[in-house]
Design an enzyme around this catalytic site. Sequence first.
Site, PDB file in Angstrom:
ATOM      1  N   CYS A  68     -33.686 -16.461 -58.389  1.00  0.00           N
ATOM      2  CA  CYS A  68     -33.216 -15.769 -59.603  1.00  0.00           C
ATOM      3  C   CYS A  68     -32.959 -14.280 -59.421  1.00  0.00           C
ATOM      4  CB  CYS A  68     -34.250 -15.889 -60.721  1.00  0.00           C
ATOM      5  SG  CYS A  68     -34.768 -17.547 -61.092  1.00  0.00           S
ATOM      6  N   VAL A 182     -54.134 -31.796 -34.123  1.00  0.00           N
ATOM      7  CA  VAL A 182     -53.400 -31.020 -35.139  1.00  0.00           C
ATOM      8  C   VAL A 182     -53.993 -29.623 -35.276  1.00  0.00           C
ATOM      9  CG1 VAL A 182     -52.873 -30.864 -37.577  1.00  0.00           C
ATOM     10  CG2 VAL A 182     -52.568 -33.009 -36.379  1.00  0.00           C
ATOM     11  N   MET A 183     -53.127 -28.634 -35.073  1.00  0.00           N
ATOM     12  CA  MET A 183     -53.572 -27.239 -35.224  1.00  0.00           C
ATOM     13  C   MET A 183     -53.015 -26.672 -36.533  1.00  0.00           C
ATOM     14  SD  MET A 183     -55.491 -26.560 -32.653  1.00  0.00           S
ATOM     15  CE  MET A 183     -55.598 -24.815 -32.854  1.00  0.00           C
ATOM     16  N   ASN A 185     -50.427 -27.909 -38.109  1.00  0.00           N
ATOM     17  CA  ASN A 185     -49.873 -29.030 -38.893  1.00  0.00           C
ATOM     18  C   ASN A 185     -48.464 -28.733 -39.403  1.00  0.00           C
ATOM     19  OD1 ASN A 185     -50.117 -31.650 -39.855  1.00  0.00           O
ATOM     20  ND2 ASN A 185     -50.791 -30.978 -41.881  1.00  0.00           N
ATOM     21  N   LEU A 328     -53.993 -29.513 -24.190  1.00  0.00           N
ATOM     22  CA  LEU A 328     -53.507 -28.239 -23.648  1.00  0.00           C
ATOM     23  C   LEU A 328     -54.508 -27.169 -24.046  1.00  0.00           C
ATOM     24  CD1 LEU A 328     -51.191 -26.477 -22.456  1.00  0.00           C
ATOM     25  CD2 LEU A 328     -50.229 -26.390 -24.758  1.00  0.00           C
ATOM     26  N   PHE A 840     -19.367 -21.982 -63.847  1.00  0.00           N
ATOM     27  CA  PHE A 840     -18.631 -23.119 -64.373  1.00  0.00           C
ATOM     28  C   PHE A 840     -17.173 -23.159 -63.899  1.00  0.00           C
ATOM     29  CE2 PHE A 840     -17.631 -26.163 -67.814  1.00  0.00           C
ATOM     30  CZ  PHE A 840     -18.786 -26.912 -67.788  1.00  0.00           C
ATOM     31  N   GLU A1162     -23.513 -15.264 -66.078  1.00  0.00           N
ATOM     32  CA  GLU A1162     -22.742 -15.963 -65.050  1.00  0.00           C
ATOM     33  C   GLU A1162     -21.801 -15.094 -64.243  1.00  0.00           C
ATOM     34  OE1 GLU A1162     -21.448 -20.043 -66.729  1.00  0.00           O
ATOM     35  OE2 GLU A1162     -21.210 -18.578 -68.317  1.00  0.00           O
TER      36      GLU A1162
HETATM   37  C1  LIG Z   1     -40.692 -24.140 -42.297  1.00  0.00           C
HETATM   38  C2  LIG Z   1     -40.717 -24.144 -40.791  1.00  0.00           C
HETATM   39  C3  LIG Z   1     -39.895 -23.261 -40.116  1.00  0.00           C
HETATM   40  C4  LIG Z   1     -39.874 -23.267 -38.733  1.00  0.00           C
HETATM   41  N1  LIG Z   1     -39.035 -22.402 -38.086  1.00  0.00           N
HETATM   42  C5  LIG Z   1     -39.017 -22.373 -36.748  1.00  0.00           C
HETATM   43  C6  LIG Z   1     -38.164 -21.495 -36.037  1.00  0.00           C
HETATM   44  O1  LIG Z   1     -37.433 -20.712 -36.629  1.00  0.00           O
HETATM   45  N2  LIG Z   1     -38.169 -21.542 -34.690  1.00  0.00           N
HETATM   46  C7  LIG Z   1     -38.962 -22.403 -34.011  1.00  0.00           C
HETATM   47  O2  LIG Z   1     -38.923 -22.392 -32.800  1.00  0.00           O
HETATM   48  N3  LIG Z   1     -39.782 -23.228 -34.638  1.00  0.00           N
HETATM   49  C8  LIG Z   1     -39.828 -23.258 -35.984  1.00  0.00           C
HETATM   50  N4  LIG Z   1     -40.642 -24.128 -36.634  1.00  0.00           N
HETATM   51  C9  LIG Z   1     -41.444 -25.066 -35.837  1.00  0.00           C
HETATM   52  C10 LIG Z   1     -42.814 -24.462 -35.540  1.00  0.00           C
HETATM   53  O3  LIG Z   1     -42.692 -23.471 -34.591  1.00  0.00           O
HETATM   54  C11 LIG Z   1     -43.707 -25.551 -35.011  1.00  0.00           C
HETATM   55  O4  LIG Z   1     -43.824 -26.513 -36.019  1.00  0.00           O
HETATM   56  C12 LIG Z   1     -45.070 -25.043 -34.698  1.00  0.00           C
HETATM   57  O5  LIG Z   1     -45.026 -24.100 -33.708  1.00  0.00           O
HETATM   58  C13 LIG Z   1     -46.019 -26.167 -34.320  1.00  0.00           C
HETATM   59  O6  LIG Z   1     -47.338 -25.671 -34.239  1.00  0.00           O
HETATM   60  P1  LIG Z   1     -48.549 -26.332 -35.019  1.00  0.00           P
HETATM   61  O7  LIG Z   1     -49.775 -25.668 -34.565  1.00  0.00           O
HETATM   62  O8  LIG Z   1     -48.319 -26.323 -36.456  1.00  0.00           O
HETATM   63  O9  LIG Z   1     -48.448 -27.824 -34.477  1.00  0.00           O
HETATM   64  P2  LIG Z   1     -49.114 -29.128 -35.047  1.00  0.00           P
HETATM   65  O10 LIG Z   1     -48.230 -29.700 -36.110  1.00  0.00           O
HETATM   66  O11 LIG Z   1     -50.497 -28.883 -35.403  1.00  0.00           O
HETATM   67  O12 LIG Z   1     -49.041 -30.036 -33.756  1.00  0.00           O
HETATM   68  C14 LIG Z   1     -47.811 -30.328 -33.171  1.00  0.00           C
HETATM   69  C15 LIG Z   1     -47.984 -31.249 -31.951  1.00  0.00           C
HETATM   70  O13 LIG Z   1     -48.625 -30.550 -30.915  1.00  0.00           O
HETATM   71  C16 LIG Z   1     -49.715 -31.286 -30.408  1.00  0.00           C
HETATM   72  N5  LIG Z   1     -50.750 -30.331 -30.026  1.00  0.00           N
HETATM   73  C17 LIG Z   1     -51.116 -29.235 -30.723  1.00  0.00           C
HETATM   74  N6  LIG Z   1     -52.067 -28.561 -30.046  1.00  0.00           N
HETATM   75  C18 LIG Z   1     -52.307 -29.261 -28.933  1.00  0.00           C
HETATM   76  C19 LIG Z   1     -53.195 -29.075 -27.833  1.00  0.00           C
HETATM   77  N7  LIG Z   1     -53.987 -28.032 -27.749  1.00  0.00           N
HETATM   78  N8  LIG Z   1     -53.167 -30.000 -26.869  1.00  0.00           N
HETATM   79  C20 LIG Z   1     -52.356 -31.066 -26.933  1.00  0.00           C
HETATM   80  N9  LIG Z   1     -51.503 -31.291 -27.935  1.00  0.00           N
HETATM   81  C21 LIG Z   1     -51.476 -30.399 -28.913  1.00  0.00           C
HETATM   82  C22 LIG Z   1     -50.128 -32.196 -31.529  1.00  0.00           C
HETATM   83  O14 LIG Z   1     -50.741 -33.344 -31.014  1.00  0.00           O
HETATM   84  C23 LIG Z   1     -48.830 -32.497 -32.207  1.00  0.00           C
HETATM   85  O15 LIG Z   1     -48.200 -33.574 -31.583  1.00  0.00           O
HETATM   86  C24 LIG Z   1     -40.698 -24.147 -38.012  1.00  0.00           C
HETATM   87  C25 LIG Z   1     -41.537 -25.020 -38.702  1.00  0.00           C
HETATM   88  C26 LIG Z   1     -41.558 -25.023 -40.078  1.00  0.00           C
HETATM   89  C27 LIG Z   1     -42.466 -25.971 -40.794  1.00  0.00           C
HETATM   90  S1  FES Z   2     -37.159 -18.279 -58.367  1.00  0.00           S
HETATM   91 FE1  FES Z   2     -37.854 -16.248 -58.327  1.00  0.00          FE
HETATM   92  S2  FES Z   2     -37.958 -15.745 -60.410  1.00  0.00           S
HETATM   93 FE2  FES Z   2     -37.030 -17.710 -60.443  1.00  0.00          FE
END
Ligand SMILES: Cc1cc2nc3c(=O)[nH]c(=O)nc-3n(C[C@H](O)[C@H](O)[C@H](O)COP(=O)(O)OP(=O)(O)OC[C@H]3O[C@@H](n4cnc5c(N)ncnc54)[C@H](O)[C@@H]3O)c2cc1C
Ligand code: FES
Length: 1230
Positions: A68, A182-183, A185, A328, A840, A1162
């Site tokens: 907005c 999951v770190m 997530n 890892l 519109f 608008e």
């Molecule tokens: C809204 C959004 C925007 C994003 N934009 C970008 C972007 O611009 N550029 C980009 O490069 N990325 C982008 N990403 C991706 C993001 O970088 C990855 O999702 C993120 O780095 C994953 O890390 P995590 O800790 O959340 O992984 P998790 O979801 O926790 O885990 C991912 C995977 O890694 C495995 N894993 C994690 N840690 C270990 C470990 N220690 N050993 C073995 N396996 C492991 C898990 O088993 C799983 O399979 C974006 C994601 C989102 C949601």
């Molecule tokens: S979405 Fe930011 S004020 Fe409506």
Amino acid sequence: AAVTTVEGIGSTKTRIHPVQERIAKCHGTQCGFCTPGMVMSIYTLLRNHPEPTMDQLTDALSGNLCRCTGYRPIIDACKTFCKSSGCCQSKENGICCLDQGINGLPEFEEGNKTSPKLFSEEEFLPLDPAQELIFPPKLMIMAEKQPQKTRVFGGERMTWISPVTLQGLLEAKFKYPQAPVVMGNTSVGPEVKFKGVFHPVIISPDRIEELSVVNHAHDELTLGAGLSLAQVKNILADVVQKLPEEKTQIYHALLKHLGTLAGSQIRNMASLGGHVMSRHLDSDLNPLLAVGNCTLNLLSKEGERQIPLNEQFLSKCPDADLKPQEILISVSIPYSRKWEFVSAFRQAQRQQNALAIVNSGMRVFFGEGDGVIRELSIFYGGVGATTICAKNSCQKLIGRPWNEEMLDTACRLVLDEVWLPGSAPGGKVEFKRTLIVSFLFKFYLEVSQILKRMDPVHYPSLADEYESALEDLQSRHHWNTIKYQNVDPEQLPRDPVGHPIMHLSGVKHATGEAIYCDDMPAVDRELFLTFVTSSRAHAKIVSIDLSEALNMPGVVDIMTAEHLSGVNSFFFYSKPEKFLATDKVFCVGQLVCAVIADSEVQAKRAAKRVKIVYQDLEPLILTIEEAIQHNSFFKPERKLEYGNVDEAFKVVDQILEGEIYMGGQEHFYMETQSMLVVPKGEDQEMDVYVSTQFPKYIQDIVASTLKLPANKVMCHVRRVGGAFGGKVIKTGVMAAVTAFAANKHGRAVRCILERGEDMLITGGRHPYLGKYKAGFMNDGRILALDMEHYSNGGATLDESLFVIEFGILKMDNAYKFPNLRCRGWACKTNLPSNTAFRGFGFPQVGLITESCITEVAAKCGLSPEKVRTINMYKDLDQTPYKQEINAKNLIQCWTECMAMSSYSLRKEAVEKFNKENYWKKKGLAIVPLKFPVGLVSVAAGQKLSPKIQVASRELRMPMSNIHLRGTSTETVPNANISGGSVVADLNGLAVKDACQTLLKRLEPIINKNPGGTWKDWAQTAFDESISLSAVGYFRGYESDMNWEEGEGHPFEYFVYGAACSEVEIDCLTGAHKNLRTDIVMDVGCSINPALDVGQIEGAFIQGMGLYTTEELDYSPQGLLYTRGPSQYKIPAICDIPTELHISFLPPSQNSNTLYSSKGLGESALFLGCSVFFALRDAVSAARQERGLSGPVRLSSPLTPEKIRMACEDKFTKMIPRDEPGSYVPWNAPI
Ligand SMILES: Cc1cc2nc3c(=O)[nH]c(=O)nc-3n(C[C@H](O)[C@H](O)[C@H](O)COP(=O)(O)OP(=O)(O)OC[C@H]3O[C@@H](n4cnc5c(N)ncnc54)[C@H](O)[C@@H]3O)c2cc1C
Ligand code: FES
């Protein structure tokens, strides 16, 4: 853990937090749905940096979206916490944002720099870090006392294991080798939510210290896999400060990408290990880590081992991957060596918080200063199923000297090796191929420049004009000025009209107390409804098998068209439209059945088990071209004719024919479609709580579906989290089905769409094709114009015909075309039905007209602004539908905008810049605006706040005495739609009417006791049995239009304006930046300047999104791919103009409107096209320099892809092109 929410940091019941106060008082909230997110981002920033810099501030907000406000007021609120607000505080090259003009020109007259503020900082609560919440000591004590052991949380379907020691982690991984670790997530979570991946066991090692190590060795840095990307960013920023530059090449490259990777929220959560292990095809860091020869340190119960992060690992080759029991632990990143260089590149749809379309990491090692390649490593992301290595090409280039010949060979080799089929997922194939070589060229230049710096004697200088390829387009710090009208000095001091009054709910938005539909507490035995939608665009439904779904736990009912038999349709215009599909479906996303269950999760699970068998039908019509081929139109065709076009064509000097295509737009209101229907249990009464712009329409559609008189259905709308035209027709359909379910089961039913469902089911703005034939004189006068508009209406009529009609009536924009013929058709296609959207039809037809004018200018060898001026309405005139118009204010807006933007001076500066820079170009454009207001359309709906100012003025009562409640058909039974630009007019005039009635009744009492208070007068009125409730009504403006005669008076008044924008583009990547926009608007007499500025800015930024970044992609089978913020890019904070200046014309009187104000909801959206034309100007400059003659045909949105591909050069010529028809493209050209 302790979680602090927006409600936790402050509330109206206790004390509001300074962040909450300032965002509200600085007018940073409109619908308020994004506000809690904004507040928490700023709050978090301030907890870490009580006096942040502008860089920190924009970084903190880079992951938040607002649909907005246009962000400026939010930035203003944040700036009040910065050390010296109003300035960037970063004295780049000794000059700061306030001193530095674009192109070295003073950008604004001195006097104007300090514009009056829309808020007063003096009244703000101070920020006192000592007053902030602390981590609850009770929890700390509990944590200390707790034995350190693995915790296991078990649910019905899954188990969550949280080990606390490394040993525990290894054991868990040994026991459940398939369980993800999951770190953050941020990768697993979206897969579970959106792709339906199910993990029975999840291991969460976030408490294990060994995963957060930071180890500095003599030749490498080791970073724990559990470190968040935000932590990694901070560590690397520190390291590059301490180590010599030659050792930190890879760290610099990583830092560059960490600056734009996602937003700060994701970077705070996502871990390095999770990022590496996810191996997303568009990972920004993996290509860099791979070229940097990084090592992955692994651990399992069997022991430690190391593997390289290389191509095999990235493509998940079993030999090069982790074993199931391994985890890892850390990543070792070597220091770079002398004569070693690393670069990082990426291009996305939006500069920040957008996954890369293509990214790359490149490294070269010369060994010594001879410039001969010893090692070369190039990885690309976004071009294949995984990160790809151009290994063979690199191998072949070893031993070659670093020169242009090598570059030429490298480009050809890489294009050969990194092959991308025409049908590659994600589309944009030719753009991706071009980026592959464009990045290589940038790398070549970057390294050449460093070599020259290191050894000026042996390495040649780069040509000056080439240097422009090197710098990235930087977002400079934002600043703005606003010049609004002074309040009439005669006005009473307590009269609030004309003052920048804060949004009534502003503080509640900021504290999270504002209640939206889905915030309403659950009603006893409430059910949840979810829709099953068609997966085919045009098909016969052969069978629907509900048996499995009905047997799922919690499922109460599944309704199909059969259940609604007899009431399964409604009339909007002339044709009945169905709620649920019967025997055929006409678009993907059409509602087929509704699953009703005890909970949302159960309803959604069951919906997946509904089995529908389809048989595809012919023809499948998706595009406007296909509709034209199949003669598939909604009737009637509309036509407007003025003057004698055919005769005029005979006398003109030149004739041109052209066309422009414009894509649609998703409303992307922050609050998705939401409703709760509660049967009252008595007399068949129904309460419908719904987020809509048109309560009466919802009441009618629900009543007719339930075969009830309308007076038994009460429709309540407390507030709407954004609508922009999208919360009427489809909302009605869904409310009718939800109400049917509620009635059938005698229980409350809630239906809240998820973003993906919302985008799939509800249509948006109509895509348009405009064809024009213009006859003009050599001096630029257009004497004849024959125009055809085709809109893509989708599968049902909805409001498509009105949009076409409005389009035809508004297509003249600011110009007098003495001989005009304009015809319009709404195409019937197999897409979800498109509907009303702010503006519109005007944003589409305005662009078509302006494109035609720009082309005429090119043909005449004149500037577009000259041709615009020549053809503009002059003073008293007549529109094509023969309505009188006084264009004085239009001319005034135009001339003021020209002056305010220093147009001529800046045009010269742009031309100079373009001469000196081959790979970067600037563009400048100015467009006028004439937006007719009158006929009620449906669009935005924010302008309800002036009601309180009106009541205060009319009753001469302080605003604090006035309370505004949500609307309901109970209190306002036959209100018109809250939409178009007339909301304030309709509501305000009705309030005025009611207040005047009240005052008339009270006047005798007041006169008798002039010193009394309102309480006294009210008591006397009660004692004397005088009614103190009054209903005011304003029936809207008189309007008529006779299409047969081609004349009428469809509009009450016109809003005028003009906008000038300057942009810069990177010809090698298509990246662009809006450097500055100046807007002048004729607002009549502003009732609330803060609100008017907010409407103008918000609409302008939404328009910028429409014309530059918001691109909808559909599969060739008609499935919308872009169903969420990851794929669909509305403007973010990085997109707003670096400089924005807004100025109102002095007050002008208009007897028919509320206090002479004008509806602005608008109009300013169209002004976003000044950015489109500025980009076009920049592209034209590039093309001219490259010797490309002829007009450039650019469609909207003008994305990085289109900009890059239009700036043709040796790289675009080098890429392989696929024969049309030789492949099935990933997306259909809709
Ligand atoms: C809204 C959004 C925007 C994003 N934009 C970008 C972007 O611009 N550029 C980009 O490069 N990325 C982008 N990403 C991706 C993001 O970088 C990855 O999702 C993120 O780095 C994953 O890390 P995590 O800790 O959340 O992984 P998790 O979801 O926790 O885990 C991912 C995977 O890694 C495995 N894993 C994690 N840690 C270990 C470990 N220690 N050993 C073995 N396996 C492991 C898990 O088993 C799983 O399979 C974006 C994601 C989102 C949601
Ligand atoms: S979405 Fe930011 S004020 Fe409506």
